[in-house]
Write an enzyme that holds these catalytic residues in place. Structure first.
Site, PDB file in Angstrom:
ATOM      1  NE  ARG A 211      -0.695  -4.331 -10.041  1.00 45.32           N
ATOM      2  CZ  ARG A 211       0.389  -4.933 -10.514  1.00 45.32           C
ATOM      3  NH1 ARG A 211       1.055  -4.408 -11.514  1.00 45.32           N
ATOM      4  NH2 ARG A 211       0.808  -6.057  -9.986  1.00 45.32           N
TER       5      ARG A 211
ATOM      6  CD  GLU B 111       8.258 -20.939 -11.093  1.00 43.89           C
ATOM      7  OE1 GLU B 111       7.864 -22.080 -11.264  1.00 43.89           O
ATOM      8  OE2 GLU B 111       7.761 -19.954 -11.654  1.00 43.89           O
TER       9      GLU B 111
HETATM   10  P1  AMP Z   1       4.776 -11.794  -4.711  1.00 45.92           P
HETATM   11  O1  AMP Z   1       4.837 -13.046  -5.513  1.00 45.92           O
HETATM   12  O2  AMP Z   1       3.779 -11.872  -3.569  1.00 45.92           O
HETATM   13  O3  AMP Z   1       6.136 -11.354  -4.250  1.00 45.92           O
HETATM   14  O4  AMP Z   1       4.223 -10.675  -5.700  1.00 45.92           O
HETATM   15  C1  AMP Z   1       5.075  -9.944  -6.498  1.00 45.92           C
HETATM   16  C2  AMP Z   1       4.413  -8.701  -7.047  1.00 45.92           C
HETATM   17  O5  AMP Z   1       3.726  -9.048  -8.221  1.00 45.92           O
HETATM   18  C3  AMP Z   1       3.451  -7.998  -6.130  1.00 45.92           C
HETATM   19  O6  AMP Z   1       3.695  -6.598  -6.203  1.00 45.92           O
HETATM   20  C4  AMP Z   1       2.092  -8.322  -6.694  1.00 45.92           C
HETATM   21  O7  AMP Z   1       1.265  -7.181  -6.665  1.00 45.92           O
HETATM   22  C5  AMP Z   1       2.364  -8.724  -8.132  1.00 45.92           C
HETATM   23  N1  AMP Z   1       1.627  -9.893  -8.555  1.00 45.92           N
HETATM   24  C6  AMP Z   1       1.989 -11.183  -8.401  1.00 45.92           C
HETATM   25  N2  AMP Z   1       1.103 -12.021  -8.943  1.00 45.92           N
HETATM   26  C7  AMP Z   1       0.123 -11.238  -9.458  1.00 45.92           C
HETATM   27  C8  AMP Z   1      -1.108 -11.514 -10.140  1.00 45.92           C
HETATM   28  N3  AMP Z   1      -1.528 -12.764 -10.405  1.00 45.92           N
HETATM   29  N4  AMP Z   1      -1.870 -10.461 -10.520  1.00 45.92           N
HETATM   30  C9  AMP Z   1      -1.472  -9.200 -10.253  1.00 45.92           C
HETATM   31  N5  AMP Z   1      -0.328  -8.875  -9.622  1.00 45.92           N
HETATM   32  C10 AMP Z   1       0.458  -9.884  -9.216  1.00 45.92           C
END
Ligand code: AMP
Length: 173
Positions: A60, A97
């Site tokens: 995205r 995690e």
């Molecule tokens: P991160 O945990 O910051 O490494 O996020 C991992 C990926 O998952 C990123 O590309 C975020 O855009 C996506 N992501 C994580 N949590 C969400 C959520 N609650 N809703 C939408 N996208 C998420």
């Protein structure tokens, strides 16, 4: 902070798995005024800085990231999951995690003299964005900052990003 953007972001419970409150940006993308407002807000602090590339994170982060690059007058570089990019890549691992994940970037995507803005739609735990920043730094390029449409503040993902790096968020939840 934009109330219109905040109102348009849809929360989908238990997607892609139980317990995740998924932030769905497709209603923003579908609405011409909101799409423009989102891109305007994301790039606002980063205009006229001499940014040469926007690095967008799969998948995205590709959508608004490419529009941000065009708006700034920069090029766009995709950071992707392993095995998706066709030419030679460099890769970075980050902790999940349970276990670890990897992202890749073409090794010739950035020159050392470049100034780079990293973008994703959501910063959650921050691991992905931090790994993308490490990929940029490994090429010797400079980071101008990170720009996210949405920050899930309760996860404190920003703690994983370089402390002095400008971090720009349009909507916090
Ligand atoms: P991160 O945990 O910051 O490494 O996020 C991992 C990926 O998952 C990123 O590309 C975020 O855009 C996506 N992501 C994580 N949590 C969400 C959520 N609650 N809703 C939408 N996208 C998420």
């Amino acid at each position: 902070m934009s109330d219109r953007l905040r109102a348009a972001i849809r929360t989908v419970p238990d997607f892609p798995k139980p317990g995740i409150q998924f932030k769905d940006i497709t209603p923003v993308l579908a609405h011409p005024d909101l799409l423009r407002e989102a891109v305007d807000a994301l790039v606002a602090p980063f205009l006229n800085l001499g940014i040469t590339k926007v690095v967008g994170i799969e998948s995205r982060g590709f959508i608004l990231g490419a529009m941000m690059a065009e708006r700034i007058g920069a090029g766009f570089v995709p950071v992707r999951k392993p095995g998706k990019l066709p030419a030679a890549t460099i890769r970075e691992q980050y902790a999940l995690e349970y276990g670890a994940d990897t992202i890749e970037m073409h090794e010739d995507a950035l020159d050392a003299e470049e100034l780079v803005l990293v973008h994703d739609d959501v910063i959650a735990t921050g691991g992905t964005a931090a790994a993308a920043c490490r990929l940029v730094e490994r090429r010797g390029a400079r980071l101008a900052g990170c720009a996210f449409l949405i920050e899930l503040t309760f996860l404190n993902g920003r703690q994983h990003l370089p402390p002095a790096l400008p971090l720009h968020v349009v909507v916090t939840v």
